[in-house]
Design a protein around this motif. Structure first.
Motif, PDB file in Angstrom:
ATOM      1  N   PRO A  27       0.826  -1.210   0.000  1.00  0.00           N
ATOM      2  CA  PRO A  27       0.000   0.000   0.000  1.00  0.00           C
ATOM      3  C   PRO A  27       0.860   1.260   0.000  1.00  0.00           C
ATOM      4  N   LYS A  28       0.224   2.374  -0.249  1.00  0.00           N
ATOM      5  CA  LYS A  28       0.917   3.649  -0.196  1.00  0.00           C
ATOM      6  C   LYS A  28       1.196   3.973   1.269  1.00  0.00           C
ATOM      7  N   LEU A  29       2.423   4.296   1.578  1.00  0.00           N
ATOM      8  CA  LEU A  29       2.830   4.565   2.950  1.00  0.00           C
ATOM      9  C   LEU A  29       2.720   6.057   3.251  1.00  0.00           C
ATOM     10  N   THR A  30       2.387   6.368   4.505  1.00  0.00           N
ATOM     11  CA  THR A  30       2.370   7.755   4.943  1.00  0.00           C
ATOM     12  C   THR A  30       3.813   8.204   5.183  1.00  0.00           C
ATOM     13  N   ALA A  31       3.995   9.483   5.415  1.00  0.00           N
ATOM     14  CA  ALA A  31       5.345  10.011   5.664  1.00  0.00           C
ATOM     15  C   ALA A  31       5.942   9.380   6.917  1.00  0.00           C
ATOM     16  N   GLY A  32       5.142   9.205   7.952  1.00  0.00           N
ATOM     17  CA  GLY A  32       5.635   8.597   9.188  1.00  0.00           C
ATOM     18  C   GLY A  32       6.039   7.154   8.990  1.00  0.00           C
ATOM     19  N   GLU A  33       5.247   6.434   8.202  1.00  0.00           N
ATOM     20  CA  GLU A  33       5.571   5.033   7.932  1.00  0.00           C
ATOM     21  C   GLU A  33       6.835   4.919   7.095  1.00  0.00           C
ATOM     22  N   LYS A  34       7.001   5.802   6.125  1.00  0.00           N
ATOM     23  CA  LYS A  34       8.229   5.797   5.321  1.00  0.00           C
ATOM     24  C   LYS A  34       9.442   6.064   6.193  1.00  0.00           C
ATOM     25  N   THR A  35       9.279   6.989   7.156  1.00  0.00           N
ATOM     26  CA  THR A  35      10.372   7.315   8.067  1.00  0.00           C
ATOM     27  C   THR A  35      10.735   6.119   8.931  1.00  0.00           C
ATOM     28  N   GLN A  36       9.708   5.419   9.446  1.00  0.00           N
ATOM     29  CA  GLN A  36       9.960   4.233  10.266  1.00  0.00           C
ATOM     30  C   GLN A  36      10.690   3.162   9.478  1.00  0.00           C
ATOM     31  N   VAL A  37      10.229   2.895   8.265  1.00  0.00           N
ATOM     32  CA  VAL A  37      10.863   1.873   7.439  1.00  0.00           C
ATOM     33  C   VAL A  37      12.309   2.266   7.133  1.00  0.00           C
ATOM     34  N   ALA A  38      12.523   3.535   6.813  1.00  0.00           N
ATOM     35  CA  ALA A  38      13.887   4.000   6.521  1.00  0.00           C
ATOM     36  C   ALA A  38      14.791   3.834   7.740  1.00  0.00           C
ATOM     37  N   TRP A  39      14.271   4.125   8.929  1.00  0.00           N
ATOM     38  CA  TRP A  39      15.046   3.984  10.161  1.00  0.00           C
ATOM     39  C   TRP A  39      15.438   2.521  10.386  1.00  0.00           C
ATOM     40  N   TYR A  40      14.470   1.619  10.203  1.00  0.00           N
ATOM     41  CA  TYR A  40      14.761   0.197  10.405  1.00  0.00           C
ATOM     42  C   TYR A  40      15.755  -0.318   9.368  1.00  0.00           C
ATOM     43  N   VAL A  41      15.635   0.129   8.134  1.00  0.00           N
ATOM     44  CA  VAL A  41      16.573  -0.290   7.088  1.00  0.00           C
ATOM     45  C   VAL A  41      17.970   0.236   7.400  1.00  0.00           C
ATOM     46  N   ALA A  42      18.055   1.468   7.890  1.00  0.00           N
ATOM     47  CA  ALA A  42      19.356   2.029   8.262  1.00  0.00           C
ATOM     48  C   ALA A  42      19.986   1.221   9.395  1.00  0.00           C
ATOM     49  N   ARG A  43      19.173   0.810  10.356  1.00  0.00           N
ATOM     50  CA  ARG A  43      19.694  -0.014  11.445  1.00  0.00           C
ATOM     51  C   ARG A  43      20.161  -1.366  10.938  1.00  0.00           C
ATOM     52  N   GLY A  76      24.643  -4.870   9.469  1.00  0.00           N
ATOM     53  CA  GLY A  76      25.299  -5.607   8.403  1.00  0.00           C
ATOM     54  C   GLY A  76      26.760  -5.225   8.251  1.00  0.00           C
ATOM     55  N   ILE A  77      27.039  -3.948   8.475  1.00  0.00           N
ATOM     56  CA  ILE A  77      28.426  -3.479   8.412  1.00  0.00           C
ATOM     57  C   ILE A  77      29.232  -4.085   9.560  1.00  0.00           C
ATOM     58  N   ALA A  78      28.606  -4.181  10.718  1.00  0.00           N
ATOM     59  CA  ALA A  78      29.308  -4.723  11.882  1.00  0.00           C
ATOM     60  C   ALA A  78      29.659  -6.193  11.678  1.00  0.00           C
ATOM     61  N   SER A  79      28.721  -6.952  11.127  1.00  0.00           N
ATOM     62  CA  SER A  79      28.952  -8.371  10.898  1.00  0.00           C
ATOM     63  C   SER A  79      27.889  -8.901   9.952  1.00  0.00           C
ATOM     64  N   GLU A  80      28.300  -9.706   9.008  1.00  0.00           N
ATOM     65  CA  GLU A  80      27.354 -10.249   8.036  1.00  0.00           C
ATOM     66  C   GLU A  80      26.512 -11.371   8.629  1.00  0.00           C
ATOM     67  N   THR A  81      26.907 -11.905   9.761  1.00  0.00           N
ATOM     68  CA  THR A  81      26.180 -13.028  10.345  1.00  0.00           C
ATOM     69  C   THR A  81      25.255 -12.588  11.486  1.00  0.00           C
ATOM     70  N   VAL A  82      25.107 -11.301  11.707  1.00  0.00           N
ATOM     71  CA  VAL A  82      24.277 -10.810  12.803  1.00  0.00           C
ATOM     72  C   VAL A  82      22.795 -11.033  12.488  1.00  0.00           C
ATOM     73  N   TYR A  83      22.002 -11.310  13.521  1.00  0.00           N
ATOM     74  CA  TYR A  83      20.565 -11.573  13.376  1.00  0.00           C
ATOM     75  C   TYR A  83      19.821 -10.264  13.125  1.00  0.00           C
ATOM     76  N   GLN A  84      19.005 -10.225  12.067  1.00  0.00           N
ATOM     77  CA  GLN A  84      18.248  -9.027  11.744  1.00  0.00           C
ATOM     78  C   GLN A  84      16.753  -9.302  11.654  1.00  0.00           C
TER      79      GLN A  84
END
Length: 66
Positions: free
Chosen positions: A12-28, A33-41
């Motif tokens: 679905p079309k995401l609101t601005a807040g939802e886009k921000t949340q998704v972007a934050w989680y992807v950044a985390r 991933g940078i810290a370790s490729e085998t880390v649980y995500q």
């Protein structure tokens, strides 16, 4: 660069807040991933899924109103 259109019909079309949340989680996820490729995500992936599920429910609810 071609966009991934595989899931666009179901997403679905995401609101601005939802886009921000998704972007934050992807950044985390990237930071982990940078810290370790085998880390649980899975926890962050589940959070992204929940945001998209809420948006999908909202879109269905709004479609029923019309």
């Amino acid at each position: 660069m071609a966009r991934n259109t595989e899931d666009n019909a179901k997403t679905p079309k995401l609101t601005a807040g939802e886009k921000t949340q998704v972007a934050w989680y992807v950044a985390r996820m990237c930071k982990r991933g940078i810290a370790s490729e085998t880390v649980y995500q899975g926890d962050l992936e589940a959070k992204v899924d929940r945001v998209i599920d809420r948006a999908r429910e909202r879109a269905e609810k709004n479609a029923k109103k019309k």
